[in-house]
Design a protein around this motif. Structure first.
Motif, PDB file in Angstrom:
ATOM      1  N   ALA A  48       0.845  -1.198   0.000  1.00  7.71           N
ATOM      2  CA  ALA A  48       0.000   0.000   0.000  1.00  7.71           C
ATOM      3  C   ALA A  48       0.875   1.241   0.000  1.00  7.71           C
ATOM      4  O   ALA A  48       2.027   1.191   0.442  1.00  7.71           O
ATOM      5  CB  ALA A  48      -0.916   0.011   1.225  1.00  7.71           C
ATOM      6  N   ALA A  49       0.310   2.347  -0.486  1.00  4.90           N
ATOM      7  CA  ALA A  49       1.029   3.618  -0.473  1.00  4.90           C
ATOM      8  C   ALA A  49       0.035   4.761  -0.365  1.00  4.90           C
ATOM      9  O   ALA A  49      -1.129   4.631  -0.762  1.00  4.90           O
ATOM     10  CB  ALA A  49       1.884   3.777  -1.728  1.00  4.90           C
ATOM     11  N   ILE A  50       0.540   5.884   0.157  1.00  8.03           N
ATOM     12  CA  ILE A  50      -0.293   7.067   0.329  1.00  8.03           C
ATOM     13  C   ILE A  50       0.512   8.292  -0.069  1.00  8.03           C
ATOM     14  O   ILE A  50       1.720   8.361   0.176  1.00  8.03           O
ATOM     15  CB  ILE A  50      -0.785   7.159   1.797  1.00  8.03           C
ATOM     16  N   ASN A  51      -0.141   9.254  -0.694  1.00 12.30           N
ATOM     17  CA  ASN A  51       0.601  10.408  -1.183  1.00 12.30           C
ATOM     18  C   ASN A  51       0.808  11.440  -0.080  1.00 12.30           C
ATOM     19  O   ASN A  51       0.353  11.274   1.049  1.00 12.30           O
ATOM     20  CB  ASN A  51      -0.094  11.026  -2.399  1.00 12.30           C
ATOM     21  N   ARG A  52       1.514  12.505  -0.425  1.00 13.02           N
ATOM     22  CA  ARG A  52       1.915  13.497   0.578  1.00 13.02           C
ATOM     23  C   ARG A  52       0.709  14.125   1.267  1.00 13.02           C
ATOM     24  O   ARG A  52       0.730  14.368   2.465  1.00 13.02           O
ATOM     25  CB  ARG A  52       2.769  14.576  -0.076  1.00 13.02           C
ATOM     26  N   GLY A  53      -0.323  14.381   0.500  1.00 15.41           N
ATOM     27  CA  GLY A  53      -1.500  15.016   1.088  1.00 15.41           C
ATOM     28  C   GLY A  53      -2.439  14.060   1.774  1.00 15.41           C
ATOM     29  O   GLY A  53      -3.344  14.483   2.507  1.00 15.41           O
ATOM     30  N   TYR A  58      -3.006   3.714  -2.865  1.00 13.20           N
ATOM     31  CA  TYR A  58      -2.965   2.539  -3.726  1.00 13.20           C
ATOM     32  C   TYR A  58      -2.825   1.309  -2.838  1.00 13.20           C
ATOM     33  O   TYR A  58      -2.159   1.361  -1.797  1.00 13.20           O
ATOM     34  CB  TYR A  58      -1.769   2.592  -4.677  1.00 13.20           C
ATOM     35  N   TYR A  59      -3.420   0.226  -3.294  1.00 10.48           N
ATOM     36  CA  TYR A  59      -3.322  -1.043  -2.573  1.00 10.48           C
ATOM     37  C   TYR A  59      -3.072  -2.180  -3.543  1.00 10.48           C
ATOM     38  O   TYR A  59      -3.546  -2.163  -4.683  1.00 10.48           O
ATOM     39  CB  TYR A  59      -4.627  -1.346  -1.822  1.00 10.48           C
ATOM     40  N   ALA A  60      -2.354  -3.171  -3.078  1.00  7.33           N
ATOM     41  CA  ALA A  60      -2.263  -4.417  -3.824  1.00  7.33           C
ATOM     42  C   ALA A  60      -3.635  -5.088  -3.816  1.00  7.33           C
ATOM     43  O   ALA A  60      -4.383  -4.984  -2.838  1.00  7.33           O
ATOM     44  CB  ALA A  60      -1.221  -5.333  -3.196  1.00  7.33           C
ATOM     45  N   ASP A  61      -3.954  -5.775  -4.903  1.00  9.99           N
ATOM     46  CA  ASP A  61      -5.261  -6.432  -4.981  1.00  9.99           C
ATOM     47  C   ASP A  61      -5.475  -7.402  -3.828  1.00  9.99           C
ATOM     48  O   ASP A  61      -6.594  -7.558  -3.339  1.00  9.99           O
ATOM     49  CB  ASP A  61      -5.390  -7.179  -6.311  1.00  9.99           C
ATOM     50  N   SER A  62      -4.408  -8.027  -3.387  1.00 11.65           N
ATOM     51  CA  SER A  62      -4.516  -9.057  -2.355  1.00 11.65           C
ATOM     52  C   SER A  62      -4.902  -8.503  -0.984  1.00 11.65           C
ATOM     53  O   SER A  62      -5.307  -9.264  -0.107  1.00 11.65           O
ATOM     54  CB  SER A  62      -3.200  -9.828  -2.232  1.00 11.65           C
ATOM     55  N   LYS A  64      -6.760  -5.324  -0.706  1.00  9.88           N
ATOM     56  CA  LYS A  64      -7.873  -4.377  -0.823  1.00  9.88           C
ATOM     57  C   LYS A  64      -9.057  -4.844   0.005  1.00  9.88           C
ATOM     58  O   LYS A  64      -9.423  -6.011  -0.017  1.00  9.88           O
ATOM     59  CB  LYS A  64      -8.295  -4.229  -2.283  1.00  9.88           C
ATOM     60  N   GLY A  65      -9.634  -3.909   0.729  1.00  6.78           N
ATOM     61  CA  GLY A  65     -10.779  -4.230   1.561  1.00  6.78           C
ATOM     62  C   GLY A  65     -10.414  -4.753   2.928  1.00  6.78           C
ATOM     63  O   GLY A  65     -11.273  -4.853   3.807  1.00  6.78           O
ATOM     64  N   MET A  82      -4.317  -3.509   9.466  1.00  8.11           N
ATOM     65  CA  MET A  82      -4.499  -4.788   8.779  1.00  8.11           C
ATOM     66  C   MET A  82      -5.583  -5.586   9.501  1.00  8.11           C
ATOM     67  O   MET A  82      -5.402  -5.954  10.668  1.00  8.11           O
ATOM     68  CB  MET A  82      -3.186  -5.562   8.755  1.00  8.11           C
ATOM     69  N   ASN A  83      -6.672  -5.807   8.816  1.00 10.19           N
ATOM     70  CA  ASN A  83      -7.784  -6.567   9.370  1.00 10.19           C
ATOM     71  C   ASN A  83      -7.974  -7.863   8.610  1.00 10.19           C
ATOM     72  O   ASN A  83      -7.506  -8.014   7.480  1.00 10.19           O
ATOM     73  CB  ASN A  83      -9.069  -5.735   9.304  1.00 10.19           C
ATOM     74  N   ASN A  84      -8.679  -8.782   9.229  1.00 11.40           N
ATOM     75  CA  ASN A  84      -8.966 -10.081   8.608  1.00 11.40           C
ATOM     76  C   ASN A  84      -7.683 -10.691   8.027  1.00 11.40           C
ATOM     77  O   ASN A  84      -7.638 -11.102   6.863  1.00 11.40           O
ATOM     78  CB  ASN A  84     -10.026  -9.923   7.521  1.00 11.40           C
ATOM     79  N   LEU A  85      -6.664 -10.748   8.845  1.00  5.80           N
ATOM     80  CA  LEU A  85      -5.374 -11.249   8.392  1.00  5.80           C
ATOM     81  C   LEU A  85      -5.450 -12.721   8.017  1.00  5.80           C
ATOM     82  O   LEU A  85      -6.200 -13.504   8.631  1.00  5.80           O
ATOM     83  CB  LEU A  85      -4.318 -11.021   9.466  1.00  5.80           C
TER      84      LEU A  85
END
Length: 124
Positions: A48-53, A58-62, A64-65, A82-85
């Protein structure tokens, strides 16, 4: 230390963990921040990644959710809830920073900054 991750541990499948990453101010304000993981014997994988603001993620498909990335701009922190590991989430999780999201997602060797990994183990 420019990136320092924490929060890994052992959890049963279906459980939750929250990873934290403390970043230096210079890195925090100028880069995409995210997480890359590496399971034993496998290649590194973007998570996963998050921008400066904080408005773009973005998330890997595996994941997501199930996983949520967030950032605390006041304290220079990035989090990965991280949920439902699942057992397949078992890996060393690395906090990472780069100015280019494409590098973060697809060209891991070129990532500008890495923190030490924190181990997440999910038992079945």
């Amino acid at each position: 230390v420019q990136l320092q991750a924490s929060g890994g541990g052992l959890v049963q499948a279906g459980g939750s963990l929250r990873l934290s990453c403390a970043a230096s101010g210079r890195i925090f304000s100028r880069h995409w921040l995210g997480w890359v993981r590496q399971a034993p014997g496998k290649e590194r994988q973007f998570v996963a990644a998050i921008n400066r603001g904080g408005g773009s993620t973005y998330y890997a498909d595996s994941v997501k959710g199930r996983f949520t990335i967030s950032r605390d701009n006041a304290n220079y922190m990035v989090y990965l809830q991280m949920n439902n590991l699942k057992p397949e989430d078992t890996a060393n999780y690395y906090c990472a920073a780069d100015s280019n999201i494409t590098t973060m997602r697809f060209r891991h060797v070129g990532i500008d900054y890495w923190g030490k990994g924190t181990l997440v183990t999910v038992s079945s």
